[in-house]
Motif scaffolding. Structure first.
Motif, short mmCIF file in Angstrom:
data_model
loop_
_atom_site.label_atom_id
_atom_site.label_comp_id
_atom_site.label_asym_id
_atom_site.label_seq_id
_atom_site.Cartn_x
_atom_site.Cartn_y
_atom_site.Cartn_z
N VAL A 1 0.78 -1.25 0.00
CA VAL A 1 0.00 0.00 0.00
C VAL A 1 0.81 1.29 0.00
O VAL A 1 0.22 2.37 -0.09
CB VAL A 1 -1.03 0.04 1.17
CG1 VAL A 1 -2.06 -1.06 1.01
CG2 VAL A 1 -0.34 -0.03 2.52
N ASP A 2 2.14 1.23 0.14
CA ASP A 2 2.99 2.41 0.04
C ASP A 2 2.48 3.61 0.85
O ASP A 2 2.08 4.63 0.29
CB ASP A 2 3.14 2.80 -1.44
CG ASP A 2 4.04 4.01 -1.66
OD1 ASP A 2 4.80 4.38 -0.74
OD2 ASP A 2 3.97 4.61 -2.74
N PRO A 3 2.51 3.52 2.18
CA PRO A 3 2.02 4.64 3.01
C PRO A 3 3.07 5.73 3.14
O PRO A 3 4.22 5.55 2.71
CB PRO A 3 1.81 3.98 4.38
CG PRO A 3 2.89 2.93 4.43
CD PRO A 3 3.04 2.41 3.00
N GLU A 4 2.69 6.87 3.73
CA GLU A 4 3.68 7.88 4.08
C GLU A 4 4.31 7.56 5.42
O GLU A 4 5.47 7.86 5.66
CB GLU A 4 3.02 9.26 4.20
CG GLU A 4 2.47 9.82 2.92
CD GLU A 4 1.62 11.05 3.21
OE1 GLU A 4 0.41 10.87 3.50
OE2 GLU A 4 2.15 12.17 3.17
N ALA A 5 3.48 7.01 6.33
CA ALA A 5 3.96 6.83 7.70
C ALA A 5 3.31 5.62 8.36
O ALA A 5 2.20 5.22 8.00
CB ALA A 5 3.62 8.08 8.52
N PHE A 6 4.02 5.04 9.31
CA PHE A 6 3.48 4.01 10.19
C PHE A 6 3.23 4.65 11.55
O PHE A 6 4.09 5.38 12.06
CB PHE A 6 4.47 2.86 10.36
CG PHE A 6 4.65 2.04 9.11
CD1 PHE A 6 3.76 1.04 8.79
CD2 PHE A 6 5.71 2.30 8.25
CE1 PHE A 6 3.91 0.29 7.63
CE2 PHE A 6 5.87 1.56 7.09
CZ PHE A 6 4.97 0.56 6.77
N VAL A 7 2.08 4.38 12.12
CA VAL A 7 1.77 4.86 13.47
C VAL A 7 1.63 3.64 14.37
O VAL A 7 0.85 2.73 14.08
CB VAL A 7 0.47 5.68 13.48
CG1 VAL A 7 0.13 6.13 14.90
CG2 VAL A 7 0.60 6.89 12.56
N ILE A 8 2.44 3.61 15.42
CA ILE A 8 2.50 2.43 16.29
C ILE A 8 1.78 2.73 17.61
O ILE A 8 2.14 3.66 18.33
CB ILE A 8 3.97 2.05 16.61
CG1 ILE A 8 4.84 2.04 15.33
CG2 ILE A 8 4.04 0.71 17.34
CD1 ILE A 8 4.54 0.96 14.34
N GLY A 9 0.75 1.95 17.90
CA GLY A 9 -0.03 2.14 19.13
C GLY A 9 -0.18 0.86 19.92
O GLY A 9 0.49 -0.13 19.65
N GLY A 10 -1.05 0.90 20.93
CA GLY A 10 -1.28 -0.27 21.78
C GLY A 10 -0.32 -0.27 22.95
O GLY A 10 0.60 0.56 23.04
N GLY A 11 -0.54 -1.21 23.87
CA GLY A 11 0.23 -1.27 25.12
C GLY A 11 1.74 -1.23 24.91
O GLY A 11 2.45 -0.47 25.58
N VAL A 12 2.24 -1.99 23.95
CA VAL A 12 3.70 -2.08 23.76
C VAL A 12 4.28 -0.71 23.40
O VAL A 12 5.40 -0.38 23.79
CB VAL A 12 4.05 -3.12 22.67
CG1 VAL A 12 5.54 -3.15 22.40
CG2 VAL A 12 3.56 -4.52 23.07
N SER A 13 3.51 0.10 22.67
CA SER A 13 4.02 1.39 22.22
C SER A 13 4.25 2.36 23.38
O SER A 13 4.94 3.37 23.23
CB SER A 13 3.08 2.02 21.20
OG SER A 13 1.91 2.49 21.84
N LYS A 14 3.66 2.06 24.54
CA LYS A 14 3.84 2.94 25.70
C LYS A 14 5.27 2.93 26.21
O LYS A 14 5.65 3.75 27.03
CB LYS A 14 2.87 2.56 26.81
CG LYS A 14 1.43 2.81 26.37
CD LYS A 14 0.45 2.81 27.50
CE LYS A 14 -0.96 3.08 26.96
NZ LYS A 14 -1.93 2.09 27.43
N ASN A 15 6.09 1.99 25.71
CA ASN A 15 7.50 1.99 26.09
C ASN A 15 8.31 3.03 25.33
O ASN A 15 9.52 3.12 25.50
CB ASN A 15 8.07 0.59 25.91
CG ASN A 15 7.37 -0.42 26.83
OD1 ASN A 15 7.46 -0.31 28.05
ND2 ASN A 15 6.62 -1.33 26.25
N GLY A 16 7.62 3.82 24.53
CA GLY A 16 8.25 5.01 23.96
C GLY A 16 9.08 4.82 22.71
O GLY A 16 9.00 3.79 22.04
N PRO A 17 9.90 5.86 22.40
CA PRO A 17 10.63 5.91 21.13
C PRO A 17 11.51 4.69 20.85
O PRO A 17 11.76 4.37 19.69
CB PRO A 17 11.49 7.17 21.27
CG PRO A 17 10.76 8.02 22.25
CD PRO A 17 10.08 7.08 23.20
N VAL A 18 11.97 4.00 21.90
CA VAL A 18 12.81 2.82 21.66
C VAL A 18 12.08 1.79 20.80
O VAL A 18 12.69 1.10 19.97
CB VAL A 18 13.27 2.19 23.00
CG1 VAL A 18 12.09 1.78 23.86
CG2 VAL A 18 14.16 0.96 22.76
N VAL A 19 10.76 1.70 20.97
CA VAL A 19 9.97 0.74 20.21
C VAL A 19 10.07 1.05 18.71
O VAL A 19 10.29 0.18 17.87
CB VAL A 19 8.49 0.76 20.67
CG1 VAL A 19 7.63 -0.16 19.82
CG2 VAL A 19 8.40 0.38 22.14
#
Lengths: 315, 315
Positions: A256-274
């Motif tokens: 689908v060639d997106p511009e961006a990926f947005v990462i959410g959900g519990g795991v994403s609360k660990n911040g930029p390292v994810v």
């Protein structure tokens, strides 16, 4: 005269409800219980009743309501029909027609919950400023939603964006909840990384920061903390998580060639390292024309679905 | 007064050109050479010149032309800009503006060649009757095009549908033309299955129907013939082809949920057996909600691109 929109996100346990103004700003939010008895036949009447109460409380007239947007946990076609929500006991019917009939509100927009949350994040959250995003929710499972040119990509039967069920490891012997083997969800969900950590802790005597916790106390947070403290065992788990997710998202990009990926959900609360670990593996697996995509953390948390629901009404 | 559309498909060697009536029926087709010197600067003037000649020959006035549709071998954004066609020597510019300026025809629609061929097959070929298809072209490489609700899914930079570069074998050590490793194209293209067959013939003394041919004479046809004659070595090659393609297409389905897959390109000329082997592996890898998709053979061959180009004009 003010105008309002209701945003509703139906989950297996609670229904999240929000009253929004005509610009899509959240005025108030609350929850009601999801009553699943009798094949979930009370769920929609309960929602409409709760809206009626809120109207009364706020002095909102029927004619002040621009529409009702809803996210539901199952496949939804573009015209608002659900095709079975096992989770709620629902069969096949038009949710939008039913809510229209019960509420008297003409414009009722319905979408799959993961897709609607993706739309919310694209509009008001981590995907703001992009028209084409892929949202990935790393929670109990791995959910996905694809927004193309500012609209939900539903697919022919409402099952588009099922990123958690991409096959990423053809050699896997354990079966995923979907019945197949080697799905992304088996490795990169919160449940997946906890399972892998417990397996590794059992299979070896390797020293690890994580051994101080009881089995029940290990979640994404402990694992990512240990990873950042250079714990080798956590490093192995996070590497696997990232390898599969990076490869899976590279494959989604090729489709689908997106511009961006947005990462959410519990795991994403660990911040930029994810994001850092995912991006590194993504870049290894993706063809030149698809390199350098943006990776962002989701920002709306549990409200994303309500925002996306409202966005459908305003479209 | 009759009205006409020109459909043009620019390839690396020849430009396929067709004159169509206002309903999209092909009246006449011909080819011109793709002149690549001087960064491909002659290609568009040559096409416009050829159209002008055809107009003269047929007595077609400028005002009789509804539009010109074009497929080009590289990423194209939705507004008709190409982002580099390495193959033609082109940089970044608006093909539609340039052809409009040269020809005086206002409506010029441009798309990526694989995407435009997919649109052609959906409109008039193997995908007729479906609104949501995934087209896969098994030729020198593996090309792809995705049609959602009757329109090309372009993605943010025109690189959507790059199915040949899905990673399907993370353990691969050979590098694909794209620079990554383990791409679908390495196994399931015509080139890929020939390469694997030659490898297997060299690596063992296993008896095989294919040993009667010289290396140069082995192509998809010989391999599929041998497979249907129960040749074990060909069986292994076809199985690999199908396993990777089935898994790749299951992953594409999880992203875009089509109604049907349309299989084209040289390999598809071996007929229904190709579809049967792919479908079997697809069903093994796909989640329940995505089972039972239709698989069809492409029908338009090399004309698919011209048809799709015309369809863009008529949309």
């Amino acid at each position: 005269m003010s105008q309002f929109i209701y945003g509703v996100d139906i989950g297996g346990t609670t229904v999240k409800m929000g009253l929004f103004d005509h610009r899509g700003d959240l005025l108030e939010k609350w929850e009601i219980k999801t009553e699943k008895e009798n094949q979930g036949s009370k769920i929609l009447p309960d929602i409409v009743e709760s809206i009626a109460q809120k109207n009364k409380e706020k002095g909102i007239e029927q004619t002040d309501i621009l529409g009702i947007g809803m996210g539901v946990p199952g496949p939804v076609t573009e015209d608002g029909r659900v095709l079975k929500c096992a989770n709620l006991g629902w069969g096949i019917f038009s949710v939008s027609d039913e809510v229209s009939r019960l509420s008297g509100v003409k414009k009722v927009c319905v979408g799959n919950d993961a897709n609607v949350a993706a739309l919310g994040e694209q509009w008001r959250g981590g995907g703001k400023g992009f028209q084409d995003i892929v949202m990935v929710t790393l929670g109990t499972g791995v959910g996905g939603g694809i927004i193309q040119h500012g609209k939900i990509l539903t697919g022919s039967n409402g099952a588009a964006g099922e990123i958690g069920h991409l096959t990423v490891n053809p050699k896997e012997e354990k079966t995923c909840g979907c019945g197949c083997k080697g799905c992304l969800e088996q490795y990169s969900s919160a449940t997946g990384i906890t399972r892998r950590t417990l397996e590794l802790l059992e299979q070896s005597d390797q020293d690890s920061y994580l051994r101080q916790f009881s089995r029940d106390a290990i979640s994404g947070k402990e694992i990512f903390d240990a990873y950042q403290a250079q714990d080798a065992l956590a490093g192995q788990v996070v590497k696997e998580f990232a390898v599969y997710l990076g490869m899976g998202l590279a494959n989604v990009a090729a489709v689908v060639d997106p511009e961006a990926f947005v990462i959410g959900g519990g795991v994403s609360k660990n911040g930029p390292v994810v994001i850092d670990v995912i991006r590194e593996e993504y870049e290894k697996n993706v063809m030149f024309a698809l390199q350098g995509k943006e990776f962002r953390l989701a920002e709306l948390g549990n409200d994303a679905g309500m925002y996306g629901a409202v966005r459908m009404v305003l479209e």
